[in-house]
Design an enzyme around this catalytic site. Structure first.
Site, short mmCIF file in Angstrom:
data_model
loop_
_atom_site.label_atom_id
_atom_site.label_comp_id
_atom_site.label_asym_id
_atom_site.label_seq_id
_atom_site.Cartn_x
_atom_site.Cartn_y
_atom_site.Cartn_z
N SER A 146 46.28 73.71 31.93
CA SER A 146 47.72 73.66 31.77
C SER A 146 48.37 75.04 31.93
O SER A 146 48.29 75.64 32.99
CB SER A 146 48.07 73.02 30.42
N ASP A 201 52.95 69.38 34.00
CA ASP A 201 53.31 68.34 33.03
C ASP A 201 54.37 68.82 32.05
O ASP A 201 54.76 68.10 31.14
CB ASP A 201 52.08 67.82 32.28
N ASP A 233 54.74 74.41 34.76
CA ASP A 233 53.54 75.14 34.36
C ASP A 233 52.42 74.81 35.34
O ASP A 233 52.64 74.13 36.35
CB ASP A 233 53.15 74.84 32.91
N ASP A 275 49.90 72.82 35.57
CA ASP A 275 49.57 71.46 35.98
C ASP A 275 50.81 70.57 36.05
O ASP A 275 50.69 69.36 36.23
CB ASP A 275 48.51 70.85 35.07
#
Length: 451
Positions: free
Chosen positions: A102, A247, A243, A245
């Protein structure tokens, strides 16, 4: 039972250091494949990743594990986490995997797991996986003729792109908007700018040149200063910071001011309540969300239901209560009408829809309340249990009593890093800062004594 491998968001750690080693990744593949290998059909797993250098290593190790357990593997390549969740359902896979840490730096990596319904796994299933990981798994391997196959399906990222675009109301286009977007040199570096451009926007992109080691490096939602500068430079109407990833999302207004997830949830909840599409008369958010958000929503007749930190707990609360809006101050925004997990791009599109409809600057649209002064500081802990120290417990009791009528106190171990987080908020900033600094000192002293 104390969890050895799983934290608040899957398994995470520094690459090539336990537990984030190729050996464990392979064992996760075998263990997860064993649990989800139900029925006589040919089983399949989809694996996505962000742009970290270690993603190649972990991806191949997991392919070895899943195919050894008899599952066919579909490799998606770099793709946002919500894309993996969506494609797990779309491709009728038995399991979905996202290899990502992440917002963490490139040295870290992680394994996030999704069930066939596209939701992150429950604590119970994670406990079953943990129980298998330390056992001899040789008895779970498939027969020679049942070993799985693996293939790359990079083009399926465009299924996610089309899905994201369709979440924008049909009568809304992004024509006339100049949008700056920072993809954090991460998983959305292709799909997010492309989606915005196809919807009609003029797009200026940064953080779209991943090299394996620059993910989240001075960019993205954890370092929005670069996007603020770009918004000023190109006179953008809005900035979108994802960010690694994708999400989570933060917004930068036309003045370069950063807008957090609490304000974004307020915008979406307000808009959906006016449209009659907000379900349950409430939204779900974690204990970290600002007291100002809670007060604002209450004034609008909307309840805030708080959860433990972690978007998976937000989703659990949403499913339990029949809600369709939830999220975290950090920018995880979950809109269950469109997906099963946090989705930075889809959340940004909902904000853009409100901006277009109201025809006002982002600084007006996205400033719904004055946040209550909130202070968050961390204490690094390498050993011991300072929160069980008698002096620490008494200091916490005293702080809670002092804030009882005007604010909140939250102290918790991080689920992803060796830190204890101390957060307090209240109407008096000086009081809040004094309380947090005092607790930090007490916890730090207990940590030193334990070491």
């Amino acid at each position: 039972m104390k969890r050895k491998y799983f934290g608040t968001d899957g398994i995470r750690g520094q690459s090539n250091i336990f537990p984030m080693t190729p050996d464990l990744a392979m064992r996760v593949g075998i263990a997860v494949g064993t649990i989800f290998r139900n029925g006589a059909h040919r089983h399949r797993v989809v694996i996505g990743k962000d742009t970290r250098l270690s993603g190649y290593m972990l991806e191949n190790a997991m392919v070895a594990g899943f195919t050894a357990a008899g599952l066919d593997v579909f490799l998606l390549g770099p793709i946002p986490t919500p894309g993996v969740a969506m494609l797990t359902r779309s491709l009728r896979a038995d399991i979905g995997v996202m290899i990502s840490a992440s917002h963490n730096p490139f040295q870290d990596n992680g394994i996030k797991l999704f069930g066939p319904d596209g939701y992150k796994l429950s604590d119970d299933i994670e406990a079953k996986i943990e129980a298998l990981l330390d056992q001899d798994l040789s008895g779970q391997l498939a027969k020679a003729e049942d070993i799985g196959r693996a293939k790359r399906v990079d083009g399926d990222i465009y299924r996610y792109l089309e899905h994201a675009k369709r979440t924008l109301p049909r009568d809304v286009t992004l024509q006339g908007l100049r949008i700056a977007i920072d993809c954090a040199n991460g998983a959305a570096y292709k799909v997010a700018p492309q989606a915005l451009w196809e919807l009609g926007a003029e797009v200026v992109s940064i953080g779209t040149d991943p090299n394996g080691v620059n993910i989240n490096l001075d960019c993205g939602s954890t370092h929005p200063a670069a996007l603020s500068r770009k918004v000023h430079e190109v006179r953008a109407d809005i900035g979108i910071a994802l960010d690694g990833d994708a999400d989570r999302v933060l917004i930068v207004d036309e003045n370069g001011t950063v807008i957090d997830g609490d304000q974004l949830m307020a915008v979406i909840a307000d808009s959906w309540a006016e449209d009659g599409t907000l379900r349950g008369g409430a939204i779900a958010a974690t204990v970290m969300s600002n007291l100002g958000l809670e007060r604002y929503l209450k004034g609008r007749g909307i309840e805030l239901r708080r959860t433990k930190v972690g978007d998976r707990y937000v989703v659990e609360q949403m499913r339990q209560d029949g809600l369709n809006v939830g999220g975290e101050q950090s920018g995880h925004i979950v809109l269950s009408d469109f997906g099963t997990t946090g989705d930075g791009l889809v959340a940004a599109l909902q904000i853009l829809a409100v901006v277009k409809r109201l025809g006002k600057p982002v600084s007006e649209v996205c400033h719904r309340f004055e946040p209550v002064p909130q202070v968050l500081k961390n204490v690094r802990v390498s050993a011991g249990k300072p929160l069980e120290d008698a002096a620490v417990r008494q200091a916490i009791v005293d702080a809670e009593a002092e804030l009882a009528k005007s604010g909140r106190l939250l102290i918790r171990p991080s689920g992803t890093e060796p830190l204890i987080r101390v957060m307090a908020e209240g109407d008096d900033r000086a009081q809040v800062e004094r309380i947090v600094d005092g607790l930090i000192n007490v916890i730090g002293s207990a940590r030193s004594a334990a070491a």
